[in-house]
Motif scaffolding. Structure first.
Motif, PDB file in Angstrom:
ATOM      1  N   ILE A   1     -12.705  12.848  14.231  1.00 43.27           N
ATOM      2  CA  ILE A   1     -12.617  14.318  14.144  1.00 43.27           C
ATOM      3  C   ILE A   1     -12.452  14.864  15.555  1.00 43.27           C
ATOM      4  CG2 ILE A   1     -13.682  16.448  13.295  1.00 43.27           C
ATOM      5  CD1 ILE A   1     -15.248  14.786  11.277  1.00 43.27           C
ATOM      6  N   GLU A   2     -11.298  15.555  15.756  1.00 47.05           N
ATOM      7  CA  GLU A   2     -10.968  16.102  17.067  1.00 47.05           C
ATOM      8  C   GLU A   2     -11.536  17.521  17.134  1.00 47.05           C
ATOM      9  OE1 GLU A   2      -6.983  14.880  17.893  1.00 47.05           O
ATOM     10  OE2 GLU A   2      -6.760  16.424  19.427  1.00 47.05           O
ATOM     11  N   ILE A   3     -12.469  17.747  18.019  1.00 44.98           N
ATOM     12  CA  ILE A   3     -13.193  19.031  17.992  1.00 44.98           C
ATOM     13  C   ILE A   3     -13.052  19.813  19.292  1.00 44.98           C
ATOM     14  CG2 ILE A   3     -14.957  18.306  16.347  1.00 44.98           C
ATOM     15  CD1 ILE A   3     -16.708  18.031  19.057  1.00 44.98           C
TER      16      ILE A   3
ATOM     17  N   MET B   1      -7.135  16.710  26.264  1.00 38.68           N
ATOM     18  CA  MET B   1      -6.354  15.474  26.445  1.00 38.68           C
ATOM     19  C   MET B   1      -7.224  14.225  26.257  1.00 38.68           C
ATOM     20  SD  MET B   1      -3.129  15.697  27.457  1.00 38.68           S
ATOM     21  CE  MET B   1      -2.755  14.411  28.645  1.00 38.68           C
ATOM     22  N   HIS B   2      -8.436  14.275  26.866  1.00 36.50           N
ATOM     23  CA  HIS B   2      -9.348  13.128  26.763  1.00 36.50           C
ATOM     24  C   HIS B   2      -9.786  12.925  25.304  1.00 36.50           C
ATOM     25  CE1 HIS B   2      -9.967  14.701  30.910  1.00 36.50           C
ATOM     26  NE2 HIS B   2      -9.987  13.428  31.233  1.00 36.50           N
ATOM     27  N   ILE B   3     -10.150  14.054  24.651  1.00 34.26           N
ATOM     28  CA  ILE B   3     -10.669  13.968  23.281  1.00 34.26           C
ATOM     29  C   ILE B   3      -9.579  13.451  22.342  1.00 34.26           C
ATOM     30  CG2 ILE B   3     -11.418  15.449  21.352  1.00 34.26           C
ATOM     31  CD1 ILE B   3     -13.169  16.960  23.421  1.00 34.26           C
ATOM     32  N   HIS B   4      -8.367  13.929  22.567  1.00 37.32           N
ATOM     33  CA  HIS B   4      -7.239  13.502  21.731  1.00 37.32           C
ATOM     34  C   HIS B   4      -6.982  11.992  21.909  1.00 37.32           C
ATOM     35  CE1 HIS B   4      -3.589  13.998  19.463  1.00 37.32           C
ATOM     36  NE2 HIS B   4      -2.862  13.471  20.434  1.00 37.32           N
ATOM     37  N   ALA B   5      -6.939  11.550  23.167  1.00 35.12           N
ATOM     38  CA  ALA B   5      -6.694  10.124  23.436  1.00 35.12           C
ATOM     39  C   ALA B   5      -7.828   9.258  22.892  1.00 35.12           C
ATOM     40  CB  ALA B   5      -6.528   9.899  24.943  1.00 35.12           C
ATOM     41  N   HIS B   6      -9.062   9.779  22.994  1.00 33.70           N
ATOM     42  CA  HIS B   6     -10.226   9.026  22.515  1.00 33.70           C
ATOM     43  C   HIS B   6     -10.174   8.866  20.988  1.00 33.70           C
ATOM     44  CE1 HIS B   6     -14.900   8.545  22.922  1.00 33.70           C
ATOM     45  NE2 HIS B   6     -14.394   7.704  22.058  1.00 33.70           N
ATOM     46  N   CYS B   7      -9.724   9.911  20.269  1.00 28.98           N
ATOM     47  CA  CYS B   7      -9.570   9.800  18.807  1.00 28.98           C
ATOM     48  C   CYS B   7      -8.572   8.691  18.456  1.00 28.98           C
ATOM     49  CB  CYS B   7      -9.094  11.126  18.219  1.00 28.98           C
ATOM     50  SG  CYS B   7     -10.424  12.316  17.983  1.00 28.98           S
ATOM     51  N   LYS B   8      -7.457   8.648  19.220  1.00 24.41           N
ATOM     52  CA  LYS B   8      -6.451   7.610  18.949  1.00 24.41           C
ATOM     53  C   LYS B   8      -7.033   6.218  19.179  1.00 24.41           C
ATOM     54  CE  LYS B   8      -2.323   9.996  20.478  1.00 24.41           C
ATOM     55  NZ  LYS B   8      -1.274   9.910  21.449  1.00 24.41           N
TER      56      LYS B   8
ATOM     57  N   ALA C   1     -10.196   5.370  18.950  1.00 27.73           N
ATOM     58  CA  ALA C   1     -11.155   5.058  17.879  1.00 27.73           C
ATOM     59  C   ALA C   1     -10.413   4.570  16.630  1.00 27.73           C
ATOM     60  CB  ALA C   1     -11.989   6.290  17.568  1.00 27.73           C
ATOM     61  N   LYS C   2      -9.290   5.217  16.340  1.00 30.69           N
ATOM     62  CA  LYS C   2      -8.484   4.819  15.177  1.00 30.69           C
ATOM     63  C   LYS C   2      -7.988   3.382  15.377  1.00 30.69           C
ATOM     64  CE  LYS C   2      -4.844   6.424  12.218  1.00 30.69           C
ATOM     65  NZ  LYS C   2      -3.787   7.364  11.968  1.00 30.69           N
ATOM     66  N   LYS C   3      -7.499   3.115  16.599  1.00 27.50           N
ATOM     67  CA  LYS C   3      -6.938   1.795  16.898  1.00 27.50           C
ATOM     68  C   LYS C   3      -7.973   0.675  16.739  1.00 27.50           C
ATOM     69  CE  LYS C   3      -5.162  -0.195  20.849  1.00 27.50           C
ATOM     70  NZ  LYS C   3      -4.849   0.022  22.253  1.00 27.50           N
ATOM     71  N   VAL C   4      -9.229   0.972  17.105  1.00 30.16           N
ATOM     72  CA  VAL C   4     -10.257  -0.078  16.997  1.00 30.16           C
ATOM     73  C   VAL C   4     -10.913  -0.093  15.619  1.00 30.16           C
ATOM     74  CG1 VAL C   4     -10.677  -0.136  19.484  1.00 30.16           C
ATOM     75  CG2 VAL C   4     -12.117   1.318  18.036  1.00 30.16           C
TER      76      VAL C   4
ATOM     77  N   PRO D   1     -19.447   3.015  13.832  1.00 27.08           N
ATOM     78  CA  PRO D   1     -19.624   4.281  13.106  1.00 27.08           C
ATOM     79  C   PRO D   1     -18.529   4.476  12.056  1.00 27.08           C
ATOM     80  CG  PRO D   1     -18.595   4.688  15.231  1.00 27.08           C
ATOM     81  CD  PRO D   1     -18.892   3.217  15.190  1.00 27.08           C
ATOM     82  N   GLN D   2     -18.833   5.299  11.037  1.00 26.24           N
ATOM     83  CA  GLN D   2     -17.821   5.682  10.041  1.00 26.24           C
ATOM     84  C   GLN D   2     -16.897   6.764  10.617  1.00 26.24           C
ATOM     85  OE1 GLN D   2     -17.429   4.369   6.806  1.00 26.24           O
ATOM     86  NE2 GLN D   2     -18.723   2.897   7.883  1.00 26.24           N
ATOM     87  N   ILE D   3     -17.495   7.622  11.473  1.00 24.69           N
ATOM     88  CA  ILE D   3     -16.727   8.742  12.043  1.00 24.69           C
ATOM     89  C   ILE D   3     -16.883   8.724  13.568  1.00 24.69           C
ATOM     90  CG2 ILE D   3     -16.415  11.267  12.027  1.00 24.69           C
ATOM     91  CD1 ILE D   3     -18.182  11.298   9.466  1.00 24.69           C
ATOM     92  N   ALA D   4     -15.762   8.904  14.278  1.00 22.25           N
ATOM     93  CA  ALA D   4     -15.823   9.045  15.735  1.00 22.25           C
ATOM     94  C   ALA D   4     -15.633  10.513  16.084  1.00 22.25           C
ATOM     95  CB  ALA D   4     -14.721   8.220  16.391  1.00 22.25           C
ATOM     96  N   ILE D   5     -16.564  11.053  16.892  1.00 24.17           N
ATOM     97  CA  ILE D   5     -16.401  12.433  17.383  1.00 24.17           C
ATOM     98  C   ILE D   5     -16.472  12.394  18.908  1.00 24.17           C
ATOM     99  CG2 ILE D   5     -17.254  14.807  17.323  1.00 24.17           C
ATOM    100  CD1 ILE D   5     -18.374  14.273  14.593  1.00 24.17           C
ATOM    101  N   PRO D   6     -15.312  12.338  19.556  1.00 23.71           N
ATOM    102  CA  PRO D   6     -15.324  12.314  21.017  1.00 23.71           C
ATOM    103  C   PRO D   6     -15.721  13.669  21.597  1.00 23.71           C
ATOM    104  CG  PRO D   6     -13.267  11.414  20.133  1.00 23.71           C
ATOM    105  CD  PRO D   6     -13.970  12.114  19.017  1.00 23.71           C
ATOM    106  N   VAL D   7     -16.563  13.644  22.647  1.00 24.03           N
ATOM    107  CA  VAL D   7     -16.947  14.858  23.389  1.00 24.03           C
ATOM    108  C   VAL D   7     -16.861  14.526  24.884  1.00 24.03           C
ATOM    109  CG1 VAL D   7     -18.444  15.799  21.576  1.00 24.03           C
ATOM    110  CG2 VAL D   7     -19.414  14.235  23.273  1.00 24.03           C
ATOM    111  N   HIS D   8     -17.443  15.388  25.737  1.00 25.09           N
ATOM    112  CA  HIS D   8     -17.482  15.156  27.184  1.00 25.09           C
ATOM    113  C   HIS D   8     -16.074  14.845  27.698  1.00 25.09           C
ATOM    114  CE1 HIS D   8     -19.167  14.048  31.085  1.00 25.09           C
ATOM    115  NE2 HIS D   8     -20.356  14.430  30.654  1.00 25.09           N
TER     116      HIS D   8
END
Ligand code: ZN
Ligand code: ZN
Length: 549
Positions: free
Chosen positions: A412-414, A394-401, A403-406, A383-390
């Protein structure tokens, strides 16, 4: 709050972002909205007397003419649990695969809406249209049959909404995830992926359902008494695994708990749980030697009214625990339920049973993706944009990091209520109302509405109810009466009750010709002051005035 422009592709979560539970996801394009999942949540102590929560959909009701339907990814409570509670307010067509549709029909039946609801049964892997939205179900493994991620295609960009998932190479009752479809959408182009964050802090693969069978078979072979196994009723693959482990140990299987009977019926009706021995009834369990039976029970989260809790308390109508029986918790200990569950574990140990849990033995695998699986998913879908949910913040923040790493170009942290534009210049463009309603019998109660606010106060300090009878000049016609539920024991403290009643009578001496409102205000103030002075707390005070002509 501004409305999205027609050409804006917008994602708006009204639940499930900043929490694990109650997933409600809205997508907008071309002036129309679609809902993906309509989940329920577990109530906390802000909702006394309430077990379940439904989402506050004020935003949806205000724009209901623009909504075209509800698509359900899978049959877990946190994704479909509110379909029954909110059906009458929404009355939108629903789209679900056969097994999920069976569970939803049961929910609608409970609120007597089954005949009025329009449920469109779609097949896993199928592509269909809802309004202008071009949707494709993509099967991915999870801890329930027929979990489908949803590819949502629009002329301005495609979104892949994963739902809950893991990559399970041996999922037991279903084919493995549709990697071909995931690879194909990656090649086609995915603007944004809205993805499960639950297990982002686990770095190893979540483990396969199929790999549990030898572990459970061995564990059961080592037990000499009756074996009780509890798991989520919806985990049909786990029920299949437990049955096979029992069959390998020549044990007959009985079920206890309403939801287990229901789900196994739905599963059989839709083609699952084939090739396992027929269940025996729980009444027949004692007809077999103790080492020849296994009972699957509801109650893996310590739920008060579930079968396992009835067994441990000794008030199950047919099943009695005996020393040297074994209890296996083949389920996750969900955060928040630890205290309740530890008590159940200890109660079984007091009854001289062996207890096995996910903390002590290999008796459970998770249904959500670890960071290793998430990385693999990003590799496939690109994807061009990662939007972590569920997940919680803390989970959403770590998931954004992650996504950036990969290598996902934008993350977008929502939070719930964020209106997120995906095409053009992606980002948060507004805020919509979201919230929780307590499912209180047949009623839905807002967190800060009159009912829940008073109930919280009653829980904390009880109530004083004052009843007085007046003539038209506001003269007392008999002695005031009070009741003190939850404040003091009236039988043990008659003098205290009389004291308050006399104080109210004295006050009324000076209220001649006063109206009801003024009298209520004065009595309330006086009673609160007296109770605070005498007992050190301020209860709810209710005053009933009867007038004689
Ligand atoms: Zn979920
Ligand atoms: Zn789920």
């Amino acid at each position: 709050m501004r409305k999205p422009n027609k050409d804006e592709l917008v994602f708006l979560p009204l639940g499930g972002s900043n929490e694990i539970g109650m997933n409600v996801n809205l997508y907008h394009y071309n002036g129309k909205w679609i809902i993906i999942d309509l989940g329920a949540g577990f109530a906390d102590n802000k909702f006394p007397g309430v077990d379940m929560l439904a989402p506050d959909l004020s935003f949806v009701y205000e724009n209901i003419k623009d909504f075209v339907g509800i698509v359900l990814t899978h049959g877990h409570e946190d994704h479909i649990g509110a379909c029954g509670y909110l059906f009458d307010q929404l009355q939108l067509p629903m789209y679900a695969t056969p097994f999920t549709a069976e569970i939803i029909k049961n929910k609608l039946d409970q609120v007597k809406a089954k005949d009025r609801a329009k449920i469109n049964v779609v097949q896993p892997g199928s592509r269909f249209k809802v309004g202008d939205f071009d949707l494709q179900m993509i099967h991915i493994t999870h801890s329930i049959p027929e979990m489908n991620g949803i590819m949502l295609r629009t002329p301005v960009g495609n979104v892949f909404h994963t739902g809950d998932w893991k990559f399970d190479p041996h999922p037991v009752v279903l084919p493995t995830s549709d990697f071909d479809a995931l690879e194909a959408i990656g090649k086609e182009g995915v603007l944004a992926m809205v993805c499960d964050s639950t297990n982002v802090f686990n770095d190893r693969y979540s483990g396969s359902e199929g790999d549990l069978l030898p572990h459970l078979t061995k564990l059961i072979s080592e037990q000499r008494g009756k074996v009780y196994v509890t798991t989520f009723a919806s985990n049909v693959a786990r029920i299949d695994t437990i049955c096979r482990a029992a069959m390998a140990n020549k044990r007959k299987v009985a079920l206890t708990g309403l939801s287990l009977h229901k789900i196994t019926d739905f599963a059989k009706n839709t083609g699952y749980l084939k090739d396992i021995d027929p269940f025996i009834s729980d009444k027949e369990v004692d007809n077999y030697p103790r080492d020849r039976v296994l009972v699957i029970c509801t109650g893996c989260q310590g739920e008060e009214r579930a079968a396992l809790q009835k067994i441990v308390r000794g008030d199950h109508p047919t099943l009695k625990i005996t020393p040297k029986d074994t209890v296996i918790f083949s389920s996750k200990i969900i955060p928040g339920n630890e205290k309740k569950l530890n008590k159940v574990f200890n109660d079984f140990v007091h009854l001289k049973c062996e207890v096995f849990t996910e903390k002590t033995s290999t008796v459970h695998v998770s249904g959500h993706p670890s960071s290793a699986e998430l990385s693999k998913m990003y590799e496939l879908v690109k994807p061009q944009i990662a939007i972590p949910v569920h997940g919680e913040a803390m989970h959403i923040h770590a998931h954004c990091k992650l996504a950036k790493k990969v290598g996902v170009p934008q993350q977008i942290e929502i939070q719930n209520g964020n209106m997120v534009r995906l095409n053009g210049e992606p980002g948060i463009i507004g805020q919509a109302k979201f919230g929780y309603l307590g499912v209180d019998g047949y009623m839905l109660q807002p967190e800060n509405g009159a009912v829940m606010s008073v109930r919280r106060k009653l829980r904390e300090s009880g109530a004083i109810v004052v009843s007085i009878v007046l003539d038209k000049n506001s003269v007392l016609q008999c002695a005031p009466n009070i009741r003190c539920p939850g404040v003091i024991d009236e039988q043990e403290n008659p003098a205290f009750v009389t004291y308050i009643e006399e104080e109210i009578a004295d006050l009324m001496e000076h209220q001649k010709k006063q109206g009801n409102d003024e009298i209520i205000k004065k009595i309330r103030k006086k009673v609160k002051m007296l109770i605070e002075h005498e007992l050190g707390k301020i209860p709810v005070v209710e005053i009933l005035i009867s007038r004689l002509n």
